[in-house]
Design a protein around this motif. Sequence first.
Motif, short mmCIF file in Angstrom:
data_model
loop_
_atom_site.label_atom_id
_atom_site.label_comp_id
_atom_site.label_asym_id
_atom_site.label_seq_id
_atom_site.Cartn_x
_atom_site.Cartn_y
_atom_site.Cartn_z
N VAL A 72 164.82 32.06 68.00
CA VAL A 72 165.11 31.78 69.40
C VAL A 72 165.91 32.93 70.01
O VAL A 72 165.68 33.32 71.16
N ARG A 73 166.82 33.49 69.25
CA ARG A 73 167.59 34.64 69.72
C ARG A 73 166.66 35.82 70.02
O ARG A 73 166.75 36.45 71.08
N GLN A 74 165.74 36.11 69.10
CA GLN A 74 164.83 37.24 69.30
C GLN A 74 163.86 36.97 70.45
O GLN A 74 163.48 37.90 71.18
N ALA A 75 163.46 35.72 70.63
CA ALA A 75 162.58 35.39 71.76
C ALA A 75 163.26 35.74 73.07
O ALA A 75 162.65 36.33 73.97
N GLY A 76 164.53 35.40 73.18
CA GLY A 76 165.26 35.71 74.40
C GLY A 76 165.44 37.20 74.61
O GLY A 76 165.39 37.69 75.75
N LEU A 77 165.63 37.94 73.52
CA LEU A 77 165.90 39.37 73.63
C LEU A 77 164.70 40.16 74.18
O LEU A 77 164.88 41.26 74.70
N TRP A 78 163.48 39.61 74.06
CA TRP A 78 162.36 40.32 74.67
C TRP A 78 161.84 39.62 75.92
O TRP A 78 161.32 40.26 76.83
N GLU A 79 162.00 38.30 76.01
CA GLU A 79 161.48 37.59 77.17
C GLU A 79 162.36 37.76 78.41
O GLU A 79 161.87 37.68 79.53
N MET A 80 163.65 38.02 78.20
CA MET A 80 164.51 38.30 79.36
C MET A 80 164.10 39.60 80.05
O MET A 80 163.86 39.61 81.27
N GLU A 85 168.46 42.79 68.47
CA GLU A 85 167.31 43.39 69.13
C GLU A 85 166.04 42.63 68.77
O GLU A 85 166.02 41.90 67.76
N PRO A 86 164.98 42.76 69.57
CA PRO A 86 163.71 42.08 69.26
C PRO A 86 163.11 42.62 67.98
O PRO A 86 163.48 43.70 67.51
N ASN A 87 162.13 41.89 67.43
CA ASN A 87 161.43 42.42 66.26
C ASN A 87 160.38 43.44 66.67
O ASN A 87 160.18 43.70 67.87
N GLY A 88 159.70 44.01 65.71
CA GLY A 88 158.75 45.09 65.99
C GLY A 88 157.63 44.69 66.92
O GLY A 88 157.28 45.44 67.85
N SER A 89 157.03 43.51 66.71
CA SER A 89 155.94 43.06 67.56
C SER A 89 156.42 42.86 69.00
O SER A 89 155.73 43.23 69.96
N LEU A 119 153.43 36.06 76.71
CA LEU A 119 154.49 35.06 76.68
C LEU A 119 153.96 33.67 76.30
O LEU A 119 154.63 32.93 75.58
N ARG A 120 152.76 33.34 76.77
CA ARG A 120 152.20 32.03 76.42
C ARG A 120 151.95 31.95 74.93
O ARG A 120 152.25 30.93 74.28
N ALA A 121 151.41 33.01 74.33
CA ALA A 121 151.14 33.03 72.89
C ALA A 121 152.45 32.95 72.09
O ALA A 121 152.54 32.23 71.09
N ALA A 122 153.47 33.70 72.53
CA ALA A 122 154.76 33.70 71.84
C ALA A 122 155.42 32.33 71.90
O ALA A 122 156.00 31.86 70.91
N HIS A 123 155.33 31.67 73.05
CA HIS A 123 155.92 30.34 73.17
C HIS A 123 155.19 29.33 72.28
O HIS A 123 155.81 28.42 71.72
#
Length: 211
Positions: free
Chosen positions: A75-83, A130-134, A158-162
């Motif tokens: 969840v932390r990494q999701a926020g770090l790239w989706e923000m 920080e976000p992961n490589g993908s 974003l839809r796929a990641a969610h």
Amino acid sequence: MRKSYGIAETRPRRRVGRGRVVLVVLAAAAVAAAFAVVMNPNGVPASSAANNLGGTVHTRWGPLSTLDRQLLVKVRQAGLWEMPAGQQAQQRAATPRVREVGEIINQQHLQLDADTRATAQRLGVLLPSEPNGSQKSWLREMSGKYGIDFDKTFVLRLRAAHGQVFTVIAKVRAQSENTEIRAFAERCLKFVNTHMSLLESTGLVPRSALH
């Protein structure tokens, strides 16, 4: 008088000696404290830092499993790239709806990220910065797009990641024995459901993504 004078002379020297010892002890304590801050900058209890190494550990809220900790990390990494992705949408998107969705997702992830960090702090779980490589590659991909091309890429990624993180959250909610994690998972599910609905409201989610 001479003896008295001699004794009076030695007393200050002893005080100075004791003062030097105190200064040395204080300096050593300061160095140790500084070292602890460098090694543990997020203020996570040192005894809890091992929580990230795997296995189940005991907390006041119940057992904390590897999967529980993975939820906080994901969840932390999701926020770090989706923000930042949401910020890009406000600048690059062609349609008003995509710009609006980007702004909402960005703002809600700010709230969720604060919740994630607070929960991890209570449980002694170390989080990535920080976000992961993908996720980094998705941000680079979107950085080279504008207009409707950006809109489609933004919504698709974003839809796929969610969809991926949704399955992790649901699994943790069903299996976790930790009351703090279960409550966190429920809050996460609300955000993810909202974001998936927002992205689908743009009309740009391909039918293949709905299967």
